[in-house]
Structures are given as structure tokens and as C-alpha cells.
Design an enzyme around this catalytic site. Structure first.
Site, PDB file in Angstrom:
ATOM      1  CB  CYS A 156      -0.974  -0.004   1.176  1.00 38.63           C
ATOM      2  SG  CYS A 156      -0.213  -0.126   2.796  1.00 38.63           S
ATOM      3  CG  ASP A 193      -8.042   3.123   1.101  1.00 36.36           C
ATOM      4  OD1 ASP A 193      -6.900   2.619   1.100  1.00 36.36           O
ATOM      5  OD2 ASP A 193      -8.937   2.778   1.893  1.00 36.36           O
ATOM      6  CG  HIS A 203      -5.546  -0.347   2.088  1.00 41.35           C
ATOM      7  ND1 HIS A 203      -5.118   0.947   2.264  1.00 41.35           N
ATOM      8  CD2 HIS A 203      -4.655  -1.126   2.730  1.00 41.35           C
ATOM      9  CE1 HIS A 203      -4.005   0.941   2.985  1.00 41.35           C
ATOM     10  NE2 HIS A 203      -3.707  -0.302   3.270  1.00 41.35           N
TER      11      HIS A 203
END
Length: 500
Positions: free
Chosen positions: A139, A383, A385
Site C-alpha cells: 500500500c 485509498d 486498499h
């Protein structure tokens, strides 16, 4: 809801993403797609049936782990983020007051046009490992990719560029409300735009004398738009999940080996800053651009000048080259000890208000994010993720949809991990001088006695400091300027803070 197609998104109702991430932390071994151990050597007389059973077992394990990654790293709830109409939303130097449909649309287009890079699965195996996905460990690399992608966008595109296709993504994945009181606010969804703006308005007929001129302007506009879309598409290919891509995961992991990192390790924001610098130095796809990484929270102006001023570089043999390279400045910092020091919040806001700012990579503890703006006491972020299938960017006219996100997300400032890297961009020498002035003013706004970082004249060697190489593993930057003693012994390497 993401901008990706429904077939690429798998939702599990009632379970928040963060809960899934936290729940799955103890199950890291499951994430090694394609890593099922070494098969024992079979004798000459081993039956094909036994080999077939092993193959079927491998396929079953691969399917199970792919499903697990989809659940663990999927956006599992179609929840809308709320924005209020009273306070402006800041996105990388631009402000939007969401009190009209036009302003809401401007904000949406600006957000969707950012390059969104997320976990991917089923890409070619990373060299020296069995990894075919970066789920669970990549990430921070993805956040770093988004920071660099934004720097490349402002380097190659006009400042007001928006992705034309974003107008077709008409689902509004956020809502706007007017606060009723400090204690309670009611949500009023904004209208959904069922068609691109202006498409329902009948075209006015023009006098014949104006028609040729308008037609010529239209051709110029279409030509410019096509050229920009070509650059946009080519830029995304540089971040593709194939080994040749100069800023793809394969290249970044390979460069990270010089820092003692390997596929499957967690990367901190400081190490990623140096990996990005080396990736830009290594490739020839981007011209007239340099990356400078500050050391010990200090930007040495003469070092930047030496890096960017071509007239000082005797090896430059192209007489037509510009005298000054554009520069991306990355500043790894630590905004507190174990938690964010609230005194630095105003300073971070002021950074994000600057046009020269290209964002911040950091996140919340154990969860890397790419911050691009804020509203009130909430940070706006992209994000990484979210697990998506790999896209073959070598194909002509590959889909760009999964590289853009239409779901703005926010989080409170007080949840921000203090370890982060701040990015800035200057196109030329004049912009660099303006950057130094504007950022210095933003630094002075901090309520904390000691600044987040400093600009100083001269070279780093003038201060008796050792060069910060990408394989540096000792204590990193302090948040104090050179010559001042730290006030806490709790400040350690930013890499000790795990990001997942």
C-alpha cells in the site's frame, strides 16, 4: 462505490473495510498467491492422477486466496462520504464551496481526474519471489505511485486538466449537507447528474459567418483533447503492473532491494521517497524532470539548484534543452512522537492549500493513504486498499476506468500517523523560488515552536551532514532544524511504524 465496473467489485454487506483489514492481520500467510511450497520430487512411476490432484489443489488454493483478497481488500460497504456546504473543500491548491451544482461538479471532476493506483492481483510474478499480488504489503508503494503520478500530471498536463471520461461517471458517491447546529447535522443528498452537463440544452444555431470560425476552434479543441488523452493513457502505462513499466511495482520492488527491502516487506514513506527518486533517475521516459529528497528535514537550496540547473551540468550535450529542469521535492517528516502533534495540523492544511503541493503519503497507523486535501478537521484521501484484477496496459485502448476513483473518502486529522512524506513540484526556476517562499510561509503558521522542516541556503555538505542514500537504515530525519537538540528520545526511525 468505485469507478470500476460492477463485475470488478465484490461487496460484502455490513462489514467495514477497516474491520476486515484489522481482522485479517494475523492471517498474512494467506496472502501469498501462488506460493504453496515446493512440491516433492516425484518418482518415475508416479501416477498422472496424483499430479492432477496436486494441480487441482493449487488451483483451488489460488481461487480461495483470490476470493479472500477480494473480501479483505474490497470496498465492502456502499457508504457515501458527507461534505458540508458551508466550509470549502481544498484539493491540492484548489478550493470548492459546495453550495451549488456547478461547484459540486467542479469538485467531482477534480477528484475523479486524480490517478488512483490500488492493490492488483494476478500480475507477473515478482522476480526472486512467488508474489503475484501486492495485497497486504504494497500500500505504501501504491501511495507513492499516486504521489508521483500527480507530479507527472502537473508536469505534462495543463493545471486545469480533467479526465474527459469522468463526465460519464454520473453516480454521485458523496452527499452535501448544511449543518443545522454544532451538535447535529442533517444530510441532504445532492442531485444525481444523469447526463453530462449541458447535454440536455439544445444547441443554438449560429450565423453562417461565425460557423467556420467555431468549426476551426472545435478542431483545435478536439486535437488538444486527443493529445492530452494520449499523454494521460501513456502516463498510466508507466505505472502498469508489468516488469518493463518504469514506475510499476516490479521496478519499485527491484529498486527497493538496495534499501534492504524485498517483495512482501512493508515500506515506510521515507524509503519510498528514495525509491521514487531512483526510479525517475533510472528511466528515460520522462524528460526534463528531477526528484530531490530532503535529508534530515532540510531542503538545501543549492543542492536543488545543482540538480536542476543544466548550465552547471557540463555533461549536458543537447543545446536545445531547457536551462532548468522541473523538480519534484519530497520531504520525509515526522509530525510528532507516537501520535500526530495537533500543533502541526494548521501547517499541513496550509501545505495542501498550495498549488505547488502534490500531496502527502502517509496514512493512519498500519494503513497507508494518499492525502490530497481536507475539509474542516477531516483529511481527503485516495485509498490503495482495494484489490483489482491486473490491467494489461500494453493493449491498445485499454480501459482507464479502474485507474480513477469517484468515491471521495475522509478521515479525522487526529488519526493521521505522524510519519509521512510531503511532495511539491516546481516547473522552473521562478516556480522554485516561489515554492520556497510559499512553503516557508506555510511552515511559519505552525503553532509548534519548531518547524516541520526548513529551507536553508548552501549545500548539505556545508553543514557537515552525511548524504542520505536510499539504503540508509539509521535514524531518519528529525523534525528540528539543524543545530537544535531534540526534546524527546521517543523519536525513532519512521520505518519502525508499520503501514499495511
Amino acid at each position: 462505490m468505485n469507478s470500476v465496473s460492477p463485475s470488478a467489485a465484490q461487496y460484502v454487506g455490513g462489514v467495514m473495510q477497516d474491520e476486515l483489514v484489522d481482522r485479517g492481520r494475523q492471517q498474512q500467510p494467506m496472502e501469498r498467491q501462488g506460493s504453496f511450497g515446493v512440491r516433492p520430487p516425484q518418482t518415475q512411476g508416479a501416477s498422472r492422477e496424483a499430479a492432477g490432484e496436486l494441480d487441482e489443489m493449487d488451483k483451488l488454493k489460488a481461487k480461495l486466496m483470490s476470493a479472500w483478497n477480494n473480501v479483505k481488500y474490497g470496498w465492502t460497504v456502499k457508504s457515501k462520504t458527507s461534505f458540508n456546504k458551508v466550509s470549502p473543500v481544498t484539493v491540492l491548491g484548489h478550493s470548492y464551496l459546495l453550495n451549488s451544482e456547478d461547484e459540486v461538479e467542479r469538485f467531482r471532476l477534480a477528484f475523479v481526474s486524480r490517478i488512483w493506483l490500488t492493490y492488483r492481483r494476478e500480475f507477473p510474478q515478482l522476480e526472486g519471489s512467488t508474489w503475484t499480488t501486492d495485497c497486504g504489503w504494497g500500500c505504501m508503494l501504491r501511495s507513492g505511485q499516486m504521489l508521483l503520478a500527480q507530479g507527472l500530471l502537473v508536469h505534462l498536463m495543463p493545471r486545469d486538466w480533467v479526465w474527459p471520461e469522468s463526465q460519464q461517471l454520473t453516480d454521485v458517491d458523496f452527499e452535501v449537507f448544511r449543518p443545522r447546529s454544532p451538535a447535529r447535522a442533517g444530510g441532504v443528498p445532492i442531485p444525481s447528474f444523469g447526463s453530462p452537463r449541458g447535454s440536455s440544452t439544445p444547441e443554438k444555431s449560429l450565423p453562417s459567418s461565425q460557423a467556420p470560425r467555431c468549426s476551426q476552434k472545435k478542431r483545435v479543441y478536439e486535437s488538444t483533447k486527443d493529445r492530452q488523452e494520449h499523454i494521460h493513457s501513456r502516463l498510466v502505462t508507466w505505472f502498469g503492473d508489468q516488469p518493463p513499466a518504469p514506475f510499476g511495482v516490479h521496478q519499485l520492488v527491484d529498486i527497493g532491494k538496495g534499501s534492504g527491502k524485498k517483495a512482501g516487506d512493508w515500506y515506510g514513506p521515507s524509503v519510498v521517497a528514495h525509491i521514487l527518486r531512483k526510479a525517475v533517475d533510472k528511466t528515460s521516459v520522462v524528460t526534463n524532470l528531477a526528484v530531490y529528497v530532503a535529508q534530515d528535514c532540510t531542503v538545501y537550496k543549492e543542492d536543488v539548484v545543482h540538480l536542476c540547473d543544466r548550465s552547471l551540468n557540463q555533461t549536458s550535450s543537447d543545446p536545445s534543452s531547457q536551462d532548468w529542469k522541473s523538480v519534484i521535492i519530497l520531504v520525509p517528516v515526522r509530525l510528532g512522537g507516537e501520535a500526530l502533534n495537533p500543533s502541526y495540523i494548521d501547517c499541513v492544511k496550509n501545505f495542501l492549500k498550495l498549488e505547488c503541493c502534490i500531496g502527502i503519503i502517509g496514512g493512519k497507523p498500519k494503513h497507508s493513504l494518499y492525502f490530497i486535501g481536507f475539509q474542516d478537521e477531516q483529511l481527503l484521501y485516495l485509498d490503495p486498499h482495494y484489490c483489482q484484477p491486473v490491467v494489461d496496459v500494453s493493449q491498445v485502448n485499454f480501459s482507464l476506468e479502474s485507474f480513477h476513483c469517484s468515491s471521495p473518502k475522509k478521515m479525522p486529522f487526529n488519526r493521521m500517523d505522524p510519519s509521512c512524506t510531503i511532495g511539491f513540484y516546481a516547473k522552473n526556476k521562478k516556480d522554485f523560488e516561489s515554492l520556497c517562499s510559499a512553503v516557508s510561509e506555510a511552515l511559519s503558521s505552525s503553532k509548534e515552536k519548531y518547524p516541520v522542516f526548513t529551507f536553508v541556503e548552501g549545500h548539505s555538505q556545508d553543514y557537515g551532514l552525511e548524504g542520505h542514500s536510499s539504503n540508509h537504515s539509521g535514524p531518519p530525519a528529525h523534525i528540528l532544524p539543524p543545530g537544535r537538540l531534540g526534546r524527546s528520545n521517543n523519536r525513532r526511525s519512521s520505518e519502525e511504524f508499520v503501514f499495511l
